[in-house]
Design a protein around this motif. Structure first.
Motif, PDB file in Angstrom:
ATOM      1  N   UNK A 212      47.860 108.917  -1.248  1.00 45.02           N
ATOM      2  CA  UNK A 212      48.916 109.132  -0.638  1.00 45.02           C
ATOM      3  C   UNK A 212      49.264 107.669  -1.015  1.00 45.02           C
ATOM      4  N   UNK A 213      50.833 107.707  -1.277  1.00 40.52           N
ATOM      5  CA  UNK A 213      51.347 106.288  -1.123  1.00 40.52           C
ATOM      6  C   UNK A 213      52.540 105.580  -0.414  1.00 40.52           C
ATOM      7  N   UNK A 214      52.987 104.624  -0.229  1.00 36.38           N
ATOM      8  CA  UNK A 214      53.323 104.141   0.646  1.00 36.38           C
ATOM      9  C   UNK A 214      53.815 102.748   0.229  1.00 36.38           C
TER      10      UNK A 214
ATOM     11  N   UNK B  13      44.624 106.283   1.235  1.00 41.73           N
ATOM     12  CA  UNK B  13      46.169 105.476   1.555  1.00 41.73           C
ATOM     13  C   UNK B  13      46.393 104.609   0.667  1.00 41.73           C
ATOM     14  N   UNK B  14      47.236 104.029  -0.012  1.00 44.16           N
ATOM     15  CA  UNK B  14      47.847 103.362  -0.593  1.00 44.16           C
ATOM     16  C   UNK B  14      48.699 102.963  -0.757  1.00 44.16           C
ATOM     17  N   UNK B  15      48.820 101.185  -1.114  1.00 41.73           N
ATOM     18  CA  UNK B  15      50.515 100.661  -0.458  1.00 41.73           C
ATOM     19  C   UNK B  15      51.080  99.819  -1.541  1.00 41.73           C
ATOM     20  N   UNK B  16      51.260 100.108  -1.597  1.00 38.52           N
ATOM     21  CA  UNK B  16      52.110  99.475  -3.200  1.00 38.52           C
ATOM     22  C   UNK B  16      52.698  98.313  -2.853  1.00 38.52           C
ATOM     23  N   UNK B  17      52.755  97.468  -2.040  1.00 36.54           N
ATOM     24  CA  UNK B  17      53.411  96.138  -1.611  1.00 36.54           C
ATOM     25  C   UNK B  17      53.767  95.993  -2.767  1.00 36.54           C
TER      26      UNK B  17
ATOM     27  N   UNK C 282      47.460  98.483 -10.326  1.00 38.96           N
ATOM     28  CA  UNK C 282      48.483  98.686  -9.292  1.00 38.96           C
ATOM     29  C   UNK C 282      49.878  99.477  -9.984  1.00 38.96           C
ATOM     30  N   UNK C 283      50.807  98.599 -11.052  1.00 33.73           N
ATOM     31  CA  UNK C 283      51.252  99.148 -11.695  1.00 33.73           C
ATOM     32  C   UNK C 283      51.793 100.757 -12.122  1.00 33.73           C
ATOM     33  N   UNK C 284      50.200 100.933 -13.203  1.00 30.30           N
ATOM     34  CA  UNK C 284      49.914 101.701 -13.241  1.00 30.30           C
ATOM     35  C   UNK C 284      49.896 102.901 -12.693  1.00 30.30           C
ATOM     36  N   UNK C 285      49.471 103.213 -11.203  1.00 26.52           N
ATOM     37  CA  UNK C 285      49.084 103.937 -10.644  1.00 26.52           C
ATOM     38  C   UNK C 285      50.705 104.479  -9.958  1.00 26.52           C
ATOM     39  N   UNK C 286      51.560 103.265 -10.194  1.00 28.34           N
ATOM     40  CA  UNK C 286      53.041 103.677  -9.265  1.00 28.34           C
ATOM     41  C   UNK C 286      53.139 104.579 -10.813  1.00 28.34           C
ATOM     42  N   UNK C 287      53.468 104.662 -11.695  1.00 31.97           N
ATOM     43  CA  UNK C 287      53.353 105.030 -13.404  1.00 31.97           C
ATOM     44  C   UNK C 287      53.527 106.499 -13.424  1.00 31.97           C
ATOM     45  N   UNK C 288      51.957 106.482 -12.458  1.00 36.07           N
ATOM     46  CA  UNK C 288      51.115 107.867 -12.574  1.00 36.07           C
ATOM     47  C   UNK C 288      52.194 109.022 -11.125  1.00 36.07           C
TER      48      UNK C 288
END
Length: 480
Positions: free
Chosen positions: A138-140, A159-163, A234-240
């Motif tokens: 789950x992304x925040x 938990x994934x925090x994309x600060x 982290x960028x890659x995970x955000x794109x996914x």
């Protein structure tokens, strides 16, 4: 009318007497000391001792994870180095702490698109079950968003925090935000029922190398596996995630606590000429994380302060007070060395007249700040004037706790001097495999040595003190 006149005269005399008392009690640095620093500066700008110490620690010892075999090797190496450099006194003081070990780490996206991820386990992280975790993520956007979310969104998930990524800044102030996510994020996620934690690395680079660093659990029995992603991952995970499909990750971390360990602060002293029991306190931390060789964090800091003290020790006329250098134990996992020093020496904290630690790499010092008693401000201005030619500005309005480990010593009453290094490059390599000797610039390191040597010498030569006393700066320390 005569009563008023008499009162005014008495007030004038009292005010004049108070002003005279204030002037006479003001701390000042004698002209004889000021004249010595030109030669000291020139010798420092040609000195290679700091670089040699950094090269030696990184080449002969390498990574110095607290509690590891290299921890003890580094202590023995530093004791021998202090003695070889001719310090008058060399000793150690025990420091105990929990030991954390890392064995391996890996991660990969399983669904919706198979992708490997570059990760680094965070210090104090728990390990995953054998074979790893494979569950939904789950992304925040932020730590605050995760903390505000209902527990059911987090329960039994990673938990994934994309600060947002850190910017490369001279004062490095973005690090505070990123470090807060790292330090408190995993425990906050665990309290909501999460079984794993990921975050964007606390770093300013775009290298596919993750930054480690410590996290904190009040109850280690409730610790969960926690790791940082390299910024590109982290960028890659955000794109996914942007595809709007559920994301499942496999996380496999083999690490955890392994009992307790007794290390040591290694301490060396150049003895003062007339007030040897009092001293300027300086140093850096001897431990490092285990990915690189710990060159900028913090072999360089130990080396800079040791080299500066060594130069002072070579002078024909030493300052009145001693120079004490501490290679602190286990700063990385919670300032254990600094806290132990503060606890052991708090009853005599007035003897540590002023302190400054080096722990931000080896790039140029550009600013000086201090927290001292008001009567010592003029002496700090004298120190600032002496280092001005080295490109160091004085911010008289800003506080100075002395540095990372010395923040604990400042909190019990030591006056603090902060010599701010340029952090523009530092957080590209901080806590990564890229923390290696090639990142140290010799000319910038020499400038550090010159600034420290001048500041140490002048403070140790001061007539009067800087305000160190038990509880002297409690309000400032509480607000740091």
């Amino acid at each position: 009318m005569r009563i008023h006149t008499a009162f005014a005269l008495a007030l004038l005399l009292t005010t004049g007497a108070q002003a005279a008392d204030t002037e006479s009690s003001a701390t000042r640095i004698p002209d004889s000391a000021i004249t010595q620093v030109t030669g000291l500066r020139e010798r420092a700008l040609k000195d290679d001792v700091a670089y040699a110490i950094t090269e030696g620690l990184t080449s002969e010892i390498g990574a110095r994870l607290a509690g590891s075999d290299n921890d003890l090797k580094a202590r023995d190496w530093m004791i021998a180095k202090f003695k070889a450099l001719g310090f008058d006194k060399v000793w150690s003081e025990e420091v105990s702490y929990p030991r954390w070990i890392r064995r391996s780490e890996s991660a990969a996206v399983i669904e919706p698109f198979a992708q490997p991820l570059m990760v680094a386990a965070l210090g104090n992280s728990a390990g995953t079950p054998k074979g790893g975790l494979e569950t939904e993520v789950v992304r925040f956007e932020s730590l605050a968003a995760m903390q505000a979310a209902p527990d059911y969104l987090v329960n039994r998930k990673i938990v994934y925090i994309a600060n947002p990524g850190m910017q490369a800044l001279k004062d490095g102030h973005d690090y505070g935000m990123a470090a807060q996510v790292r330090v408190s994020g995993p425990a906050s996620a665990a309290a909501k029922g999460a079984i794993g934690f990921l975050m964007r690395s606390a770093g300013s680079d775009q290298n596919r190398i993750a930054h480690t660093g410590v996290t904190h659990f009040e109850d280690q029995a409730k610790a969960i596996p926690a790791a940082a992603l390299s910024s590109p991952d982290a960028d890659l995970l955000d794109h996914i995630f942007a595809r709007g499909k559920p994301v499942k990750i496999h996380l496999d971390i083999d690490c955890g606590m392994d009992g307790s360990y007794t290390g040591a602060n290694v301490i060396a002293e150049i003895t003062g000429s007339s007030r040897p029991a009092e001293y300027f306190l300086t140093g850096g931390h001897l431990d490092s994380w285990d990915a690189g060789t710990g060159a900028i964090d913090d072999a360089a800091g130990v080396a800079i302060t040791t080299a500066a003290a060594h130069l002072i020790g070579q002078l024909p006329q030493r300052p009145a007070r001693s120079i004490r250098v501490v290679a602190f134990a286990n700063e990385e996992s919670g300032l254990f060395g600094g806290k132990a020093y503060a606890a052991q020496h708090h009853t005599e904290i007035g003897k540590a007249v002023l302190g400054a630690e080096s722990d931000l790499g080896a790039d140029r010092i550009y600013k000086l700040t201090a927290t001292v008693k008001p009567e010592a401000r003029a002496a700090i201005a004298q120190i600032a004037a002496a280092v001005k030619s080295l490109g160091v500005d004085y911010d008289a309005a800003a506080p100075g706790a002395g540095g990372s480990d010395l923040s604990a010593v400042h909190a019990v009453g030591m006056a603090g001097l902060s010599l701010h290094q340029d952090a523009t490059r530092y957080f590209d390599w901080h806590h990564t495999a890229n923390d290696t000797l090639d990142k140290v610039d010799l000319e910038q390191m020499r400038q550090n040595v010159a600034v420290y040597a001048i500041a140490m010498y002048l403070a140790a030569s001061a007539e009067g003190d800087f305000g160190s006393a038990a509880g002297a700066f409690a309000k400032e320390a509480d607000s740091d």
